[in-house]
Write an enzyme that holds these catalytic residues in place. Structure first.
Site, PDB file in Angstrom:
ATOM      1  N   TYR A   1       0.845  -1.185   0.000  1.00 26.48           N
ATOM      2  CA  TYR A   1       0.000   0.000   0.000  1.00 26.48           C
ATOM      3  C   TYR A   1       0.889   1.246   0.000  1.00 26.48           C
ATOM      4  CZ  TYR A   1      -3.748  -3.197   1.527  1.00 26.48           C
ATOM      5  OH  TYR A   1      -4.651  -4.229   1.644  1.00 26.48           O
TER       6      TYR A   1
ATOM      7  N   GLN B   1     -15.184  10.651   8.174  1.00 30.42           N
ATOM      8  CA  GLN B   1     -15.719   9.469   7.512  1.00 30.42           C
ATOM      9  C   GLN B   1     -15.984   8.330   8.492  1.00 30.42           C
ATOM     10  OE1 GLN B   1     -12.714   8.816   4.502  1.00 30.42           O
ATOM     11  NE2 GLN B   1     -13.867   9.948   2.952  1.00 30.42           N
TER      12      GLN B   1
ATOM     13  N   GLN C   1      -8.583 -13.376   4.845  1.00 32.24           N
ATOM     14  CA  GLN C   1      -9.063 -12.048   4.453  1.00 32.24           C
ATOM     15  C   GLN C   1      -9.459 -12.067   2.969  1.00 32.24           C
ATOM     16  OE1 GLN C   1      -7.575  -7.442   4.008  1.00 32.24           O
ATOM     17  NE2 GLN C   1      -6.721  -8.613   5.714  1.00 32.24           N
TER      18      GLN C   1
END
Length: 332
Positions: free
Chosen positions: A57, A285, A175
């Site tokens: 990432y 958020q 996951q």
């Protein structure tokens, strides 16, 4: 905040986890470090103690930001860090690599970037089809015995691949992509988790923001935003999915007095021993997180959800576009 124990480990964590792919910037149009740190620290203050990241990432950037946020906030003993291994990169291109030597390098790099001496959940990001899964598993089991990791997970694995992995390591979690719109794991992986005691970390719980309720027909995705290449966000399919979101929003408000975002998270949490991973890039958020706690969907509501999906989405599509190449480049 509801909590859950990850597999057979002693790691207890929140059932909502903060996903940090977008925080890394890569494929999400860049990142704002100060805003990202504030988001991570705000999540912990709200009871979201699981922080899910990965070296790929932002090519290390996400892990660095997570490490800085936790260190500066003095939060290490209040959070559970989940990161990954098994994806490498060269010249900006990502490939799979689950070899023993690579894992040994990755764990040290991740510990350094995360500013910690242990990783609570260490997950194989994608199966390396050119390396025996048993080699990858044995290496992780050794890391567990050394105390560098506390539990082991895999991501994007099939049941057969998990079976092979479990011959050499205790597997605690898997996951997969899982949300109201992407439900491929219901055929095999979800029953497998239930039968083997695995905790399911559902990534993309809001389907890359589609289930947030904030998107409109004229929403534009720019730069390297991965949604530009996601079939769900293009053409007639985008119209279908937006219509489904609108009808789900009306159902959530009418039946439960909740937002469509809260409905989407609650749906994931009601599917079994699950954790909903939710990406956020600014503290505001995270405001709806509390609305997903303390209630469940009733049978009539579930039936109405299924009817909405069947009525609105005529050409469903999965998340297959995100899979990295199956083979390593030469000379690596």
């Amino acid at each position: 905040m509801e909590t859950i124990t990850i597999g057979k480990s002693a790691v207890v964590t929140s059932r909502i986890g903060l996903g940090t792919w977008a925080i890394g910037g890569w494929m999400w149009g860049g990142t704002d470090e100060a805003e990202s740190i504030a988001t991570i620290q705000s999540a912990v203050a709200r009871g979201i103690t699981l922080i899910d990241t990965a070296p790929v990432y932002g090519f290390g950037r996400s892990e660095e930001i997570v490490g800085k946020a936790i260190a500066e906030g003095g939060l290490r003993d209040k959070v559970q860090i989940a990161t990954k291994l098994g994806l490498a990169w060269k010249d900006g291109k990502v490939f799979r690599d689950g070899r023993r030597a690579r894992i040994r390098q990755e764990i040290e790099d991740s510990l350094r970037r995360l500013r910690t001496d242990r990783i609570d959940l260490y997950q194989v990001h994608w199966p390396d089809l050119e390396t025996p899964l048993e080699e990858t598993a044995e290496t992780l089991e050794t890391l567990r015995r050394e105390g560098k990791i506390l539990s082991i997970g895999v991501s994007n694995f099939s049941p057969a691949q998990m079976d092979a992995f479990r011959t050499a390591a205790q597997l605690d979690a898997m996951q997969p992509p899982y949300n109201l719109f992407e439900r491929g794991i219901e055929a095999a992986e979800l029953p497998y988790a239930a039968n083997t005691g695995l905790t399911v970390l559902s990534y993309g719980a809001l389907c890359r923001g589609l289930l947030s309720g904030r998107m409109k027909a004229d929403t534009v995705f720019e730069g390297d935003d991965l949604r530009r290449n996601d079939p769900k966000f293009n053409g007639e399919r985008f119209t279908q999915y937006l219509q489904a979101v609108e009808e789900l929003r009306e159902l959530a408000q009418r039946r439960y007095g909740k937002s469509v975002l809260a409905l989407a998270l609650r749906w994931v949490l009601d599917q079994g021993p699950t954790i909903a991973l939710w990406g956020a890039r600014n503290p505001s958020q995270l405001d709806p997180a509390k609305d997903a706690m303390g209630w469940t969907l009733d049978a009539e509501g579930k039936t109405e959800i299924e009817a909405i999906l069947a009525r609105c989405i005529k050409s469903p599509v999965g998340p297959e576009f995100m899979a990295p190449p199956r083979k390593r480049p030469e000379q690596v």
